[in-house]
Design an enzyme around this catalytic site. Structure first.
Site, PDB file in Angstrom:
ATOM      1  N   ASN A  73     -22.148 -20.534  -7.975  1.00  0.00           N
ATOM      2  CA  ASN A  73     -22.032 -21.632  -7.018  1.00  0.00           C
ATOM      3  C   ASN A  73     -20.625 -21.542  -6.436  1.00  0.00           C
ATOM      4  O   ASN A  73     -19.636 -21.881  -7.101  1.00  0.00           O
ATOM      5  CB  ASN A  73     -22.256 -22.985  -7.704  1.00  0.00           C
ATOM      6  CG  ASN A  73     -22.131 -24.149  -6.740  1.00  0.00           C
ATOM      7  OD1 ASN A  73     -21.327 -24.124  -5.806  1.00  0.00           O
ATOM      8  ND2 ASN A  73     -22.919 -25.191  -6.955  1.00  0.00           N
TER       9      ASN A  73
ATOM     10  N   ASP B 127     -27.472 -22.766 -10.206  1.00  0.00           N
ATOM     11  CA  ASP B 127     -26.831 -24.002 -10.644  1.00  0.00           C
ATOM     12  C   ASP B 127     -27.951 -24.988 -10.941  1.00  0.00           C
ATOM     13  O   ASP B 127     -28.580 -25.526 -10.036  1.00  0.00           O
ATOM     14  CB  ASP B 127     -25.905 -24.524  -9.544  1.00  0.00           C
ATOM     15  CG  ASP B 127     -25.268 -25.859  -9.901  1.00  0.00           C
ATOM     16  OD1 ASP B 127     -25.553 -26.398 -10.990  1.00  0.00           O
ATOM     17  OD2 ASP B 127     -24.495 -26.374  -9.078  1.00  0.00           O
TER      18      ASP B 127
ATOM     19  N   ASN C  21     -27.630 -27.862 -12.654  1.00  0.00           N
ATOM     20  CA  ASN C  21     -27.182 -29.245 -12.758  1.00  0.00           C
ATOM     21  C   ASN C  21     -27.801 -29.961 -13.961  1.00  0.00           C
ATOM     22  O   ASN C  21     -28.085 -31.167 -13.921  1.00  0.00           O
ATOM     23  CB  ASN C  21     -27.468 -30.010 -11.464  1.00  0.00           C
ATOM     24  CG  ASN C  21     -26.311 -29.905 -10.479  1.00  0.00           C
ATOM     25  OD1 ASN C  21     -25.155 -30.079 -10.850  1.00  0.00           O
ATOM     26  ND2 ASN C  21     -26.613 -29.619  -9.226  1.00  0.00           N
TER      27      ASN C  21
ATOM     28  N   ASP D 294     -24.783 -23.651 -15.238  1.00  0.00           N
ATOM     29  CA  ASP D 294     -25.222 -22.482 -14.463  1.00  0.00           C
ATOM     30  C   ASP D 294     -25.914 -21.540 -15.436  1.00  0.00           C
ATOM     31  O   ASP D 294     -25.308 -21.064 -16.404  1.00  0.00           O
ATOM     32  CB  ASP D 294     -24.018 -21.812 -13.810  1.00  0.00           C
ATOM     33  CG  ASP D 294     -23.287 -22.774 -12.886  1.00  0.00           C
ATOM     34  OD1 ASP D 294     -23.631 -22.822 -11.698  1.00  0.00           O
ATOM     35  OD2 ASP D 294     -22.384 -23.498 -13.378  1.00  0.00           O
TER      36      ASP D 294
ATOM     37  N   ASP E 281     -15.405 -24.853  -8.303  1.00  0.00           N
ATOM     38  CA  ASP E 281     -15.396 -25.527  -9.598  1.00  0.00           C
ATOM     39  C   ASP E 281     -16.360 -24.883 -10.594  1.00  0.00           C
ATOM     40  O   ASP E 281     -16.382 -25.255 -11.766  1.00  0.00           O
ATOM     41  CB  ASP E 281     -15.685 -27.028  -9.449  1.00  0.00           C
ATOM     42  CG  ASP E 281     -16.842 -27.345  -8.525  1.00  0.00           C
ATOM     43  OD1 ASP E 281     -17.397 -26.438  -7.886  1.00  0.00           O
ATOM     44  OD2 ASP E 281     -17.206 -28.545  -8.430  1.00  0.00           O
ATOM     45  N   HIS E 282     -17.131 -23.889 -10.142  1.00  0.00           N
ATOM     46  CA  HIS E 282     -18.039 -23.138 -11.006  1.00  0.00           C
ATOM     47  C   HIS E 282     -17.518 -21.722 -11.219  1.00  0.00           C
ATOM     48  O   HIS E 282     -16.864 -21.144 -10.340  1.00  0.00           O
ATOM     49  CB  HIS E 282     -19.425 -23.012 -10.367  1.00  0.00           C
ATOM     50  CG  HIS E 282     -20.149 -24.304 -10.205  1.00  0.00           C
ATOM     51  ND1 HIS E 282     -21.221 -24.668 -10.992  1.00  0.00           N
ATOM     52  CD2 HIS E 282     -19.982 -25.319  -9.317  1.00  0.00           C
ATOM     53  CE1 HIS E 282     -21.679 -25.843 -10.604  1.00  0.00           C
ATOM     54  NE2 HIS E 282     -20.941 -26.266  -9.591  1.00  0.00           N
TER      55      HIS E 282
END
Length: 257
Positions: A7, A145, A147, A217, A246-247
């Site tokens: 991501n 991703d 989530n 992820d 941020d990933h």
């Protein structure tokens, strides 16, 4: 075959990072999420210069998914069939005999909201579609991703990230489990049992430095690929770079058949 997911949280911003990482990590296939680009702005020419072909489905500002591959991609599918949704969250293609399904799962905002209900409906729809894909394509990797942090090993603070919290709620984890019940396996967990290894860290509160993260992820492999799953991991290095996503990228390596 090394298949990765990242991501990038805006490909426009993170393209130099992606180019640097592709040259260093040399994956054969990469699934991207949150490209946040209209299709006409996708940098397929720049990526072709690095030896990658691209298939993509994007939209301005939000969402957006793509698959990069060294070999040509065939049988490309955008979106979940029979699920009306304008958000660009799903793309699938067959590459080197492997069906690669790239998901950017709905965040859900907060438990009990309309966005949360939409997430649960979306998970049901994607589960039904992937069930049919497995009938046609036994060699499948579902990645992206999600989530959703699968269990308490995948969160830095299980008391906070509990069954009532978004990304770890009981209903979200049940939705993920229904995917696994199709015969999919979490490739990372085939090789790593421990806790405290994450793929996402908030930009706030020095979360990366303090390792206050989540493993959301994922790389899932079908039963026909389980024996071929030679390695899997998380590449934290790009998260240390200036203006990072941020990933972090996650990856699975499949042995040749």
């Amino acid at each position: 075959m090394k298949i990765a997911s990242w991501n990038v949280n805006s490909l426009n911003v993170r393209l130099p990072h992606l180019e640097q990482w592709l040259q260093a990590a040399a994956p054969d296939v990469v699934a991207l999420q949150e490209t946040k680009l209209d299709d006409e702005r996708f940098p397929d020419t720049a990526l072709a210069g690095l030896g990658y072909r691209s298939v993509f489905a994007g939209q301005k500002t939000y969402n957006g998914v793509a698959i990069l591959s060294r070999e040509p991609a065939a049988d490309v599918q955008v979106g979940i069939p029979a699920f009306g949704d304008e958000q660009k969250r799903v793309i699938a293609a067959t590459i080197g005999g492997v069906r690669v399904i790239n998901l950017y799962v709905v965040n859900g905002q907060d438990v009990g909201t309309e966005k949360y209900a939409y997430k649960l409906r979306w998970l049901e729809a994607v589960r039904d579609w992937i069930a049919s894909e497995l009938q046609s394509h036994p060699r499948v990797v579902v990645l992206g991703d999600f989530n959703i942090a699968p269990d308490d090993r995948d969160v830095h603070d299980p008391e906070r990230w509990n069954e009532h919290h978004i990304l770890t709620s009981a209903a979200e984890r049940a939705g993920l489990q229904k995917l696994l019940d199709l015969g999919l396996h979490d490739a990372y967990r085939l090789h790593h049992d421990g806790a405290g290894e994450f793929s996402w860290w908030d930009y706030r509160q020095a979360a990366f430095r303090r390792n206050l993260g989540l493993r959301i992820d994922l790389t899932l492999v079908s039963g026909d690929l389980r024996a071929a799953c030679a390695a899997a991991g998380i590449d934290r290095e790009p998260r240390t770079w200036e203006r990072p996503s941020d990933h972090a990228p996650v990856w699975v390596e499949l042995a040749a058949p």
